[in-house]
Design a protein around this motif. Structure first.
Motif, PDB file in Angstrom:
ATOM      1  N   LYS A   2     -11.476 -18.813 -29.169  1.00 41.12           N
ATOM      2  CA  LYS A   2     -11.925 -18.507 -27.747  1.00 41.12           C
ATOM      3  C   LYS A   2     -12.536 -20.000 -27.290  1.00 41.12           C
ATOM      4  O   LYS A   2     -12.173 -20.408 -26.189  1.00 41.12           O
ATOM      5  N   LYS A   3     -13.215 -20.601 -28.063  1.00 43.52           N
ATOM      6  CA  LYS A   3     -13.446 -21.907 -27.926  1.00 43.52           C
ATOM      7  C   LYS A   3     -12.552 -22.959 -27.446  1.00 43.52           C
ATOM      8  O   LYS A   3     -12.572 -23.721 -26.592  1.00 43.52           O
ATOM      9  N   ASN A   4     -11.486 -22.745 -28.179  1.00 44.04           N
ATOM     10  CA  ASN A   4     -10.184 -23.611 -28.052  1.00 44.04           C
ATOM     11  C   ASN A   4      -9.671 -23.330 -26.620  1.00 44.04           C
ATOM     12  O   ASN A   4      -9.202 -24.139 -25.937  1.00 44.04           O
ATOM     13  N   TYR A   6     -11.400 -22.123 -23.958  1.00 40.92           N
ATOM     14  CA  TYR A   6     -12.398 -22.592 -22.891  1.00 40.92           C
ATOM     15  C   TYR A   6     -12.131 -24.132 -22.928  1.00 40.92           C
ATOM     16  O   TYR A   6     -12.269 -24.551 -21.642  1.00 40.92           O
ATOM     17  N   VAL A 288     -20.261 -21.304 -20.544  1.00 38.02           N
ATOM     18  CA  VAL A 288     -19.025 -21.499 -20.214  1.00 38.02           C
ATOM     19  C   VAL A 288     -19.095 -21.359 -18.504  1.00 38.02           C
ATOM     20  O   VAL A 288     -18.391 -22.222 -18.008  1.00 38.02           O
TER      21      VAL A 288
END
Length: 346
Positions: A2-4, A6, A288
């Motif tokens: 998910k971090k990638n 975002y 985010v």
């Protein structure tokens, strides 16, 4: 994973913002190419010594178009993060930065300058100063009315904001009704619908600095904003001092919105629809939501200002009309979506 996702989304939005700003500088009666824009920018920043940009092109880009486009990006980003913060504060999906009476208070200040010549001693800064003063004065009254036994009531905050907005709007309308200056009345109406026509490099410093300050402070407190969405009891059990945090949000969001309204007039729907759009895209995590709201808000207002400049050229349409035309159908569509509720990321 998910971090990638975002991170890629934020990078894509930054590229989209730079592309939108470049295109916005190109649009106008004089044709400008992207190469000329970036060549001039590198020269001004001292990254390049040679330039083929003519003096008229340099004046058009650097003195007229670029400050306006940058101001549009700052205003869009600022209104978006303000809207996101206010919606978390009152846990209400139809709240926006103007709900605290900021816009109506600023309108009284601006109208008093345009029609009555108030603060004429400070020259070109009179309009911005009076609008900011009116905005902060309105917020102080709302804040005082919202306090019950030393604590801030969210319900009273909303009701006080609506009441003060109506009072200040009535004062503005009274001044307009009593005025015999046709040109002044048109100037007030244009300002109340939002305009970036007065953008200059000297106008950018304070809004940009205040935006960076408030954005950083909100981002550092994203956990508290997330906790507010879970309810007062949950937030309190997590050790959050609700009253102190609410005062913090009210003060800094009002400061940011007041500064923005002072330089751009009242531009509606940005702080209302952009946070909604972002939450539907990425969920409700404010770590985010805040940066993505800032970027999408900036892109949206750059394009809205571009449309405002060209739709009835050579005249200019108030940007508030463009944002209302775009925002109203989106808001109606959103209300019709049965699955959507505040805090969902669907």
């Amino acid at each position: 994973m998910k971090k990638n996702r975002y991170a890629l989304l934020i990078i894509a939005l930054i590229v989209g913002l730079l592309a939108s700003m470049t295109f916005a500088v190109m649009v106008g009666s004089v044709d400008i190419t992207p190469r000329i824009i970036w060549e001039l920018l590198f020269t001004k920043l001292g990254l390049s010594l040679e330039t083929t940009v003519s003096n008229p092109q340099s004046i058009i880009i650097w003195e007229i178009r670029l400050p306006r486009v940058i101001l549009a990006a700052i205003v869009g980003a600022a209104l978006s993060i303000s809207g996101a913060a206010i919606q978390a504060l009152v846990k209400n999906s139809i709240a926006d930065p103007y709900i605290l009476g900021v816009s109506s208070g600023a309108s009284v200040g601006a109208t008093s300058v345009i029609l009555l010549g108030a603060f004429s001693a400070i020259g070109n800064y009179a309009l911005s100063f009076a609008a900011f003063l009116g905005a902060i004065f309105a917020v102080i009254i709302v804040f005082l009315l919202a306090r019950v036994n030393g604590r801030i009531s969210v319900v009273r905050l909303l009701l006080a904001g609506i009441a003060i907005s109506m009072v200040f709007s009535a004062i503005t309308n009274f001044m307009l009704m009593m005025s015999k200056q046709q040109g002044g009345i048109q100037a007030v109406m244009h300002w109340m619908l939002g305009s970036l026509a007065g953008a200059k490099w000297s106008n950018l410093g304070i809004p940009f600095f205040i935006f960076l300050l408030v954005f950083t402070l909100l981002l550092l407190n994203y956990r508290q904003l997330n906790a507010l969405l879970l309810g007062e009891e949950t937030a309190a059990t997590l050790g959050i001092n609700l009253d102190r945090f609410r005062i913090f949000i009210i003060l800094f969001v009002s400061l940011l919105t007041g500064v923005i309204v002072a330089v751009s007039g009242s531009i509606g729907f940005v702080g209302l629809i952009i946070p909604h759009l972002v939450r539907m895209m990425v969920g409700s995590n404010y770590k985010v939501v805040l940066p993505i709201s800032a970027l999408i808000g900036a892109i949206f207002l750059v394009w809205a200002d571009m449309v405002a400049r060209i739709v009835i050229a050579p005249e200019e349409m108030p940007i508030g009309i463009i944002t209302a035309v775009c925002g109203s159908p989106f808001f109606i569509w959103m209300l019709r979506r049965r699955r959507y509720s505040f805090g969902d990321g669907e």
